[in-house]
Design an enzyme around this catalytic site. Structure first.
Site, short mmCIF file in Angstrom:
data_model
loop_
_atom_site.label_atom_id
_atom_site.label_comp_id
_atom_site.label_asym_id
_atom_site.label_seq_id
_atom_site.Cartn_x
_atom_site.Cartn_y
_atom_site.Cartn_z
N VAL A 32 0.84 -1.21 0.00
CA VAL A 32 0.00 0.00 0.00
C VAL A 32 0.87 1.26 0.00
O VAL A 32 0.60 2.22 -0.73
CB VAL A 32 -0.98 -0.01 1.20
CG1 VAL A 32 -1.82 1.26 1.19
CG2 VAL A 32 -1.88 -1.24 1.14
N ALA A 61 10.10 6.22 5.57
CA ALA A 61 10.79 5.32 6.51
C ALA A 61 10.52 3.87 6.10
O ALA A 61 9.37 3.48 5.91
CB ALA A 61 10.28 5.55 7.93
N ARG A 63 12.16 -0.43 6.46
CA ARG A 63 13.05 -1.29 7.23
C ARG A 63 14.32 -1.61 6.43
O ARG A 63 15.41 -1.59 6.96
CB ARG A 63 12.34 -2.60 7.58
CG ARG A 63 11.42 -2.43 8.76
CD ARG A 63 11.02 -3.73 9.43
NE ARG A 63 9.97 -3.38 10.39
CZ ARG A 63 8.68 -3.45 10.12
NH1 ARG A 63 8.26 -3.89 8.96
NH2 ARG A 63 7.79 -3.08 11.01
N LYS A 123 -6.03 -1.19 10.72
CA LYS A 123 -7.27 -1.56 11.43
C LYS A 123 -6.99 -2.28 12.74
O LYS A 123 -7.73 -2.10 13.71
CB LYS A 123 -8.17 -2.39 10.53
CG LYS A 123 -7.52 -3.57 9.86
CD LYS A 123 -7.18 -3.26 8.43
CE LYS A 123 -6.30 -4.35 7.84
NZ LYS A 123 -5.91 -4.06 6.46
N VAL A 150 -10.72 0.36 6.42
CA VAL A 150 -11.89 -0.50 6.23
C VAL A 150 -12.26 -0.56 4.75
O VAL A 150 -12.49 0.48 4.11
CB VAL A 150 -13.11 0.02 7.04
CG1 VAL A 150 -14.31 -0.91 6.85
CG2 VAL A 150 -12.77 0.15 8.52
N GLY A 205 -1.46 -9.70 -3.89
CA GLY A 205 -1.25 -8.59 -2.94
C GLY A 205 -2.47 -8.23 -2.13
O GLY A 205 -2.59 -7.11 -1.63
N GLU A 208 -2.92 -9.94 4.11
CA GLU A 208 -2.02 -9.28 5.06
C GLU A 208 -0.67 -9.98 5.02
O GLU A 208 -0.56 -11.12 4.55
CB GLU A 208 -2.60 -9.37 6.48
CG GLU A 208 -3.93 -8.68 6.66
CD GLU A 208 -3.85 -7.19 6.38
OE1 GLU A 208 -3.15 -6.48 7.09
OE2 GLU A 208 -4.49 -6.73 5.42
N LYS A 223 -12.04 -4.44 11.40
CA LYS A 223 -12.79 -3.45 10.62
C LYS A 223 -14.20 -3.28 11.19
O LYS A 223 -14.75 -2.16 11.22
CB LYS A 223 -12.84 -3.89 9.15
CG LYS A 223 -11.48 -3.90 8.47
CD LYS A 223 -11.51 -4.65 7.15
CE LYS A 223 -10.14 -4.66 6.47
NZ LYS A 223 -10.08 -5.57 5.32
N1 HSE Z 1 -5.94 -8.21 3.75
C1 HSE Z 1 -7.01 -7.28 3.65
C2 HSE Z 1 -8.14 -7.90 2.84
C3 HSE Z 1 -6.52 -6.02 3.00
O1 HSE Z 1 -7.92 -8.96 2.24
O2 HSE Z 1 -9.22 -7.37 2.82
C4 HSE Z 1 -7.42 -4.86 3.19
O3 HSE Z 1 -7.60 -4.56 4.54
#
Ligand code: HSE
Length: 452
Positions: A32, A61, A63, A123, A150, A205, A208, A223
């Site tokens: 994102v 920033a 890592r 979230k 959300v 993508g 999470e 959410k």
């Molecule tokens: N992993 C989350 C989803 C991304 O699949 O909805 C958006 O919050």
């Protein structure tokens, strides 16, 4: 909010030309974060035309700087310490997209205390620490924005907080996790196995960093907590939310559901009962194929909001992914920049806390149910099961047992009338104890997605 926040004073004093530049500190350059960076460059002129402000990322920033060479980020822009962003007096807005909770909490709290406007898509952070962070932001008089937290690209935060402000929210039903909706769609439509479908969602993508939060239902749970707060001014604690994921969903149940005219969806239910108790839960549900939500496929999300004045509204769009989610972050950036540069200040991002009452315990929540039992195919089995169901005061809507060869185990599938979850669990526990029941019963909710 009337006055520009403290951290903005330095950079506002330096703005002499017509075109105002607002610098942004971006913490996190994952899926994102990279989308925010790229799309701010792509549509920067459009944003300037519309807002009168040039939004410019000044520092990022990360890592591991070596991971981001492909983005051609100007030299000196990257740092490995998010504190460099907060310390920079020219940066009034910090975007938190590092994910996780512990470090993100430190970052957001430090930024608020430094008088910075914060934009976050986190979230899990808000679900766990929202009450404290919102109160802190209010005390420090700095805005906190979170549209991306959300339903990805759907502007549901603005919709509930602003567009529906004149309504008592009666109920919200949401398909608010793109990954699980993608998995259920691919399992159902392409016959994929669970693991294969999850792999696809990760490659695209949507998931999470740790997909456990997607598939165990907690991403949607977080959410739902945010939507409950926006709707009812009440922070429901994670331990008060009933959450079930999709890992136990089998092709057998998807096929049965489809055969009876239902789709299987992970649904967040956020609503008030007649005594103003708040119900917040997330679980895989059967929903009627005739409902528009049943046709929300793949990574798409949908949120149905019922207000006492407006009636039913439905918001649909990409629930995950780089571009969709970055669109929401950029919308927050535009609001934040407007708030910083506009003397009058139009939007400070706060909503009230503590309006409504307590949570409804999950055992008191009501719905219809789907119950599938693996049973011996012999006389008396249906009679003993239906007796237990009747003893618990629950009605049977329909009962199906597809034919099997003599001596083979059978699947007995029951659709049940509305009952409390507590009573339903007691009945299922008694049924599970019968000798003729050969496997752990599958109990799923059936939701009709109505205002009450
Ligand atoms: N992993 C989350 C989803 C991304 O699949 O909805 C958006 O919050």
């Amino acid at each position: 909010m009337g006055n520009a926040p403290r951290a903005a004073e330095g950079f506002l004093n330096n703005m002499s030309s017509e075109l105002k530049t607002v610098f942004v500190g971006l913490a996190g350059l994952g899926n994102v974060g990279a989308g925010v960076y790229k799309n701010l460059l792509k549509n920067g002129d459009l944003l300037t035309d519309r807002t009168g402000v040039r939004l410019q990322v000044k520092r990022i920033a990360v890592r591991s700087p070596e991971k981001h060479v492909g983005l051609q980020i100007p030299e000196g822009m990257l740092t490995t310490d998010w504190r460099d962003l907060v310390r920079d007096p020219e940066i009034p807005i910090i975007v938190e997209l590092i994910g996780g909770v512990t470090e993100a909490y430190d970052l957001v709290k430090t930024a608020i205390l430094a008088g910075k406007t914060v934009v976050t898509g986190n979230k899990a952070l808000l679900a766990g620490h929202g009450y404290e962070l919102v109160a802190l932001a209010e005390r420090e008089d700095v805005p906190l924005y979170f549209e991306a937290a959300v339903a990805g690209g759907i502007p549901i935060i603005k919709a509930v907080r602003e567009a529906l402000i004149g309504n008592h929210i009666q109920a919200i039903y949401g398909i608010i996790n793109g990954t699980t909706n993608y998995i259920l769609t691919r399992m159902s439509e392409a016959g994929l196995g669970y693991g294969e479908a999850l792999g696809e969602a990760q490659a695209l993508g949507y998931a999470e960093a740790d997909p456990t939060l997607d598939v165990n239902g907690w991403d949607a749970g977080h959410k739902a907590i945010i939507l409950a707060w926006l709707s009812y001014g009440h922070w429901v604690k994670p331990e008060q939310v009933h959450v079930e994921g999709i890992t136990q969903i089998s092709q057998t149940d998807l096929t049965f559901a489809r055969g009876m005219g239902y789709a299987m969806k992970l649904v967040a239910v956020i609503r008030l009962d007649a005594t103003n108790h708040i119900e917040v839960r997330v679980q895989p549900c059967l929903i009627p194929q005739s409902n528009i939500m049943a046709n929300v496929h793949g990574v798409m999300n949908a949120v149905a909001v019922y207000g006492d004045i407006v009636g039913e509204t439905l918001f649909y769009g990409s629930g995950a992914g780089q571009n969709a989610t970055s669109s929401s972050v950029i919308s927050d950036l535009a609001d934040a920049a407007d708030n910083l540069t506009n003397e009058a200040g139009t939007n400070n991002g706060f909503v009230p806390q503590g309006h409504y009452g307590a949570c409804l315990p999950v055992d008191e929540t009501l719905s219809r149910y789907y119950l599938r039992l693996r049973v011996d195919d012999r006389p008396g089995v249906v009679a003993s099961i239906s007796t237990i169901i009747a003893e618990h005061g629950i009605g049977i809507l329909s009962l199906v047992q597809p034919e099997v060869d003599a001596g083979a185990d059978a699947d007995l599938m029951l659709m049940l009338h509305q009952a409390t979850f507590g009573r339903m669990k007691q009945a299922v526990a008694a049924i599970a104890g019968l000798e003729c029941v050969l496997a752990v019963p599958v109990l799923l909710r059936v939701e009709t997605l109505k205002a009450r």
